[in-house]
Design a protein around this motif. Structure first.
Motif, PDB file in Angstrom:
ATOM      1  N   UNK A   1     -10.382  -3.018 -19.224  1.00 60.45           N
ATOM      2  CA  UNK A   1     -11.715  -3.616 -19.325  1.00 60.45           C
ATOM      3  C   UNK A   1     -11.937  -4.546 -18.142  1.00 60.45           C
ATOM      4  N   UNK A   2     -13.014  -4.337 -17.394  1.00 59.85           N
ATOM      5  CA  UNK A   2     -13.322  -5.164 -16.245  1.00 59.85           C
ATOM      6  C   UNK A   2     -13.737  -6.570 -16.687  1.00 59.85           C
ATOM      7  N   UNK A   3     -13.260  -7.562 -15.953  1.00 62.77           N
ATOM      8  CA  UNK A   3     -13.670  -8.935 -16.248  1.00 62.77           C
ATOM      9  C   UNK A   3     -15.121  -9.135 -15.834  1.00 62.77           C
ATOM     10  N   UNK A   4     -15.736 -10.187 -16.380  1.00 69.74           N
ATOM     11  CA  UNK A   4     -17.110 -10.496 -16.017  1.00 69.74           C
ATOM     12  C   UNK A   4     -17.197 -10.876 -14.543  1.00 69.74           C
ATOM     13  N   UNK A   5     -18.319 -10.575 -13.950  1.00 67.46           N
ATOM     14  CA  UNK A   5     -18.530 -10.819 -12.528  1.00 67.46           C
ATOM     15  C   UNK A   5     -18.793 -12.300 -12.276  1.00 67.46           C
ATOM     16  N   UNK A   6     -18.133 -12.846 -11.269  1.00 69.90           N
ATOM     17  CA  UNK A   6     -18.453 -14.167 -10.735  1.00 69.90           C
ATOM     18  C   UNK A   6     -19.127 -13.950  -9.390  1.00 69.90           C
ATOM     19  N   UNK A   7     -20.294 -14.557  -9.218  1.00 72.43           N
ATOM     20  CA  UNK A   7     -21.040 -14.310  -7.995  1.00 72.43           C
ATOM     21  C   UNK A   7     -21.397 -15.607  -7.297  1.00 72.43           C
ATOM     22  N   UNK A   8     -21.514 -15.502  -5.984  1.00 73.22           N
ATOM     23  CA  UNK A   8     -22.040 -16.582  -5.172  1.00 73.22           C
ATOM     24  C   UNK A   8     -23.441 -16.228  -4.732  1.00 73.22           C
ATOM     25  N   UNK A   9     -24.338 -17.204  -4.746  1.00 80.14           N
ATOM     26  CA  UNK A   9     -25.747 -16.958  -4.426  1.00 80.14           C
ATOM     27  C   UNK A   9     -26.153 -17.851  -3.266  1.00 80.14           C
ATOM     28  N   UNK A  10     -26.701 -17.239  -2.199  1.00 85.76           N
ATOM     29  CA  UNK A  10     -27.219 -18.010  -1.071  1.00 85.76           C
ATOM     30  C   UNK A  10     -28.722 -17.804  -0.983  1.00 85.76           C
ATOM     31  N   UNK A  11     -29.402 -18.743  -0.309  1.00 89.23           N
ATOM     32  CA  UNK A  11     -30.875 -18.745  -0.349  1.00 89.23           C
ATOM     33  C   UNK A  11     -31.309 -18.618  -1.799  1.00 89.23           C
ATOM     34  N   UNK A  12     -30.732 -19.457  -2.644  1.00 85.59           N
ATOM     35  CA  UNK A  12     -30.798 -19.261  -4.091  1.00 85.59           C
ATOM     36  C   UNK A  12     -32.173 -19.433  -4.686  1.00 85.59           C
ATOM     37  N   UNK A  13     -33.026 -20.276  -4.061  1.00 88.42           N
ATOM     38  CA  UNK A  13     -34.335 -20.516  -4.653  1.00 88.42           C
ATOM     39  C   UNK A  13     -34.182 -21.103  -6.039  1.00 88.42           C
ATOM     40  N   UNK A  14     -34.913 -20.533  -6.999  1.00 90.25           N
ATOM     41  CA  UNK A  14     -34.815 -20.992  -8.382  1.00 90.25           C
ATOM     42  C   UNK A  14     -33.933 -20.073  -9.222  1.00 90.25           C
ATOM     43  N   UNK A  15     -33.166 -19.223  -8.546  1.00 86.34           N
ATOM     44  CA  UNK A  15     -32.099 -18.431  -9.155  1.00 86.34           C
ATOM     45  C   UNK A  15     -32.569 -17.338 -10.097  1.00 86.34           C
ATOM     46  N   UNK A  16     -33.343 -16.412  -9.545  1.00 89.13           N
ATOM     47  CA  UNK A  16     -33.656 -15.188 -10.287  1.00 89.13           C
ATOM     48  C   UNK A  16     -32.378 -14.434 -10.625  1.00 89.13           C
ATOM     49  N   UNK A  17     -31.378 -14.502  -9.745  1.00 84.45           N
ATOM     50  CA  UNK A  17     -30.129 -13.787  -9.988  1.00 84.45           C
ATOM     51  C   UNK A  17     -29.461 -14.269 -11.268  1.00 84.45           C
ATOM     52  N   UNK A  18     -29.405 -15.581 -11.466  1.00 85.49           N
ATOM     53  CA  UNK A  18     -28.781 -16.102 -12.678  1.00 85.49           C
ATOM     54  C   UNK A  18     -29.575 -15.743 -13.924  1.00 85.49           C
ATOM     55  N   UNK A  19     -30.898 -15.809 -13.837  1.00 81.92           N
ATOM     56  CA  UNK A  19     -31.734 -15.413 -14.977  1.00 81.92           C
ATOM     57  C   UNK A  19     -31.507 -13.942 -15.308  1.00 81.92           C
ATOM     58  N   UNK A  20     -31.367 -13.123 -14.271  1.00 81.87           N
ATOM     59  CA  UNK A  20     -31.187 -11.683 -14.475  1.00 81.87           C
ATOM     60  C   UNK A  20     -29.801 -11.342 -14.992  1.00 81.87           C
ATOM     61  N   UNK A  21     -28.781 -12.031 -14.500  1.00 80.62           N
ATOM     62  CA  UNK A  21     -27.404 -11.597 -14.726  1.00 80.62           C
ATOM     63  C   UNK A  21     -26.642 -12.384 -15.768  1.00 80.62           C
ATOM     64  N   UNK A  22     -27.099 -13.568 -16.125  1.00 81.42           N
ATOM     65  CA  UNK A  22     -26.391 -14.313 -17.163  1.00 81.42           C
ATOM     66  C   UNK A  22     -26.378 -13.554 -18.484  1.00 81.42           C
ATOM     67  N   UNK A  23     -27.426 -12.776 -18.746  1.00 78.85           N
ATOM     68  CA  UNK A  23     -27.468 -11.991 -19.987  1.00 78.85           C
ATOM     69  C   UNK A  23     -26.430 -10.872 -19.965  1.00 78.85           C
TER      70      UNK A  23
END
Length: 373
Positions: free
Chosen positions: A1-23
């Motif tokens: 089983x693959x572990x959950x992804x840890x990501x680094x975000x640059x030019x993060x803004x208000x973090x659409x990536x976290x909103x999209x991927x935290x779920x």
């Protein structure tokens, strides 16, 4: 089983990536943002994630183990608004800095985004330099233009997404391209826009009728004027939608293909008509129609027998954010509309990015099965 992804975000803004991927169970290891209001949004929603600040100072950043690096470096140098200086513009050079950060942290995956204008900047040489750099770093890659309107939000927003996978271009391609899209049997071409029904016009001779032949009462002016004086006629324009994007650019909300706010109106009337939930809880008070020369009166959506401006909450919904995500305490008071518009306009559309994350998850699962076999 693959572990959950840890990501680094640059030019993060208000973090659409976290909103999209935290779920998806993914976790952010660090952000990189320098604009004051987005920084405040990050501190409010993600107090435990360090914001490392200026991405050009990455050599001073702490070591971190990440599985994925993501970022949408500034688009202005690839747009008409930015004079298309490309890599000659320091902002354009940040896409090379993105590669240097990838070289330091060596994540398995990369996700990078920009406006479609990047494809033609400097005759394609700038984008080619970026892809060539990824190849030299050992990443296989694929890129595709994705339009937010096909991911469940009511705006047309075309963006280039590049996905890279360390040592494996096939996995990168499998993220961005579905098998049926490669079958050689494309779906029939869709019309670029939808006409507004005549029932929405206020012209006495074109008001439309109901099933009993009774003439309908008009509910929207047949022609509206943007802050630049450009007129959109609901009876003649083949791509008739309310010209919201250009007007919102005055507050920083930009939904155009090249980063200028020109030529790509934000909200199709038909989408508003079929998505009334988008407007729930928003101010629907009727006001004056947009007036030429007054862009602040031109943030428009249909209201009762008139038009009105979009609210920040509606812009959040257009980008796929939760309601009031950007409504934080900023400088000891509730955030003003202007920085909220700007931050939302500079952000990714959340549904696009969530889809990419889901595709990466599926590919990772296949990779894990192959390694176990």
């Amino acid at each position: 089983m693959e572990k959950n992804v840890r990501f680094g975000s640059v030019c993060s803004g208000i973090e659409a990536a976290s909103v999209a991927w935290n779920v998806l169970g993914w976790e952010a290891a660090f952000f990189s943002e320098i604009e004051p209001f987005p920084c405040a949004v990050l501190a409010h929603h993600y107090p435990d994630v360090p914001n490392l600040g200026d991405m050009t100072k990455f050599k001073d950043w702490p070591d971190a183990a990440i599985d994925l690096l993501c970022g949408g470096t500034p688009c202005q140098s690839f747009s008409v608004a930015g004079l298309r200086k490309g890599l000659a513009d320091p902002r354009g050079n940040l896409m090379l800095t993105f590669g240097a950060i990838a070289a330091r942290y060596r994540p398995q995956w990369l996700v990078w985004e920009n406006v479609p204008g990047v494809l033609s900047s400097n005759g394609g040489a700038d984008f080619g330099a970026f892809l060539g750099m990824l190849g030299e770093l050992g990443y296989g890659f694929a890129y595709r233009v994705l339009d937010a309107q096909y991911f469940g939000v009511a705006q047309r927003r075309r963006r280039v997404f590049v996905v890279g996978c360390l040592g494996d271009w096939r996995s990168a391609a499998a993220v961005l391209f579905e098998r049926h899209s490669m079958s050689g049997h494309p779906a029939p071409r869709r019309e670029k826009g939808q006409r507004v029904a005549n029932a929405l016009t206020d012209r006495a001779d074109r008001g439309g009728t109901n099933s009993e032949g009774q003439r309908l009462i008009p509910e929207l002016a047949a022609c509206v004027t943007t802050g630049t004086g450009q007129r959109y006629d609901t009876d003649t324009d083949t791509d008739t939608i309310l010209p919201v994007a250009h007007s919102l650019r005055g507050e920083g909300f930009d939904a155009s293909e090249d980063g200028t706010g020109r030529g790509t109106p934000l909200v199709p009337v038909a989408h508003i008509d079929v998505m009334p939930a988008m407007l729930n809880g928003a101010n629907t008070t009727a006001g004056h129609s947009a007036r030429s020369g007054h862009s602040k009166d031109a943030y428009i959506v249909p209201a009762a027998k008139a038009v009105r401006r979009l609210t920040p909450r509606e812009c959040e919904r257009l980008q796929g954010f939760p309601d009031d995500y950007s409504l934080i305490q900023h400088r000891n008071k509730p955030a003003a509309d202007s920085p909220r518009y700007k931050a939302l306009g500079n952000s990714w559309a959340v549904p696009n990015v969530r889809w990419i994350g889901q595709r990466i998850e599926a590919v990772r699962a296949i990779q894990s099965l192959r390694q176990a076999a």
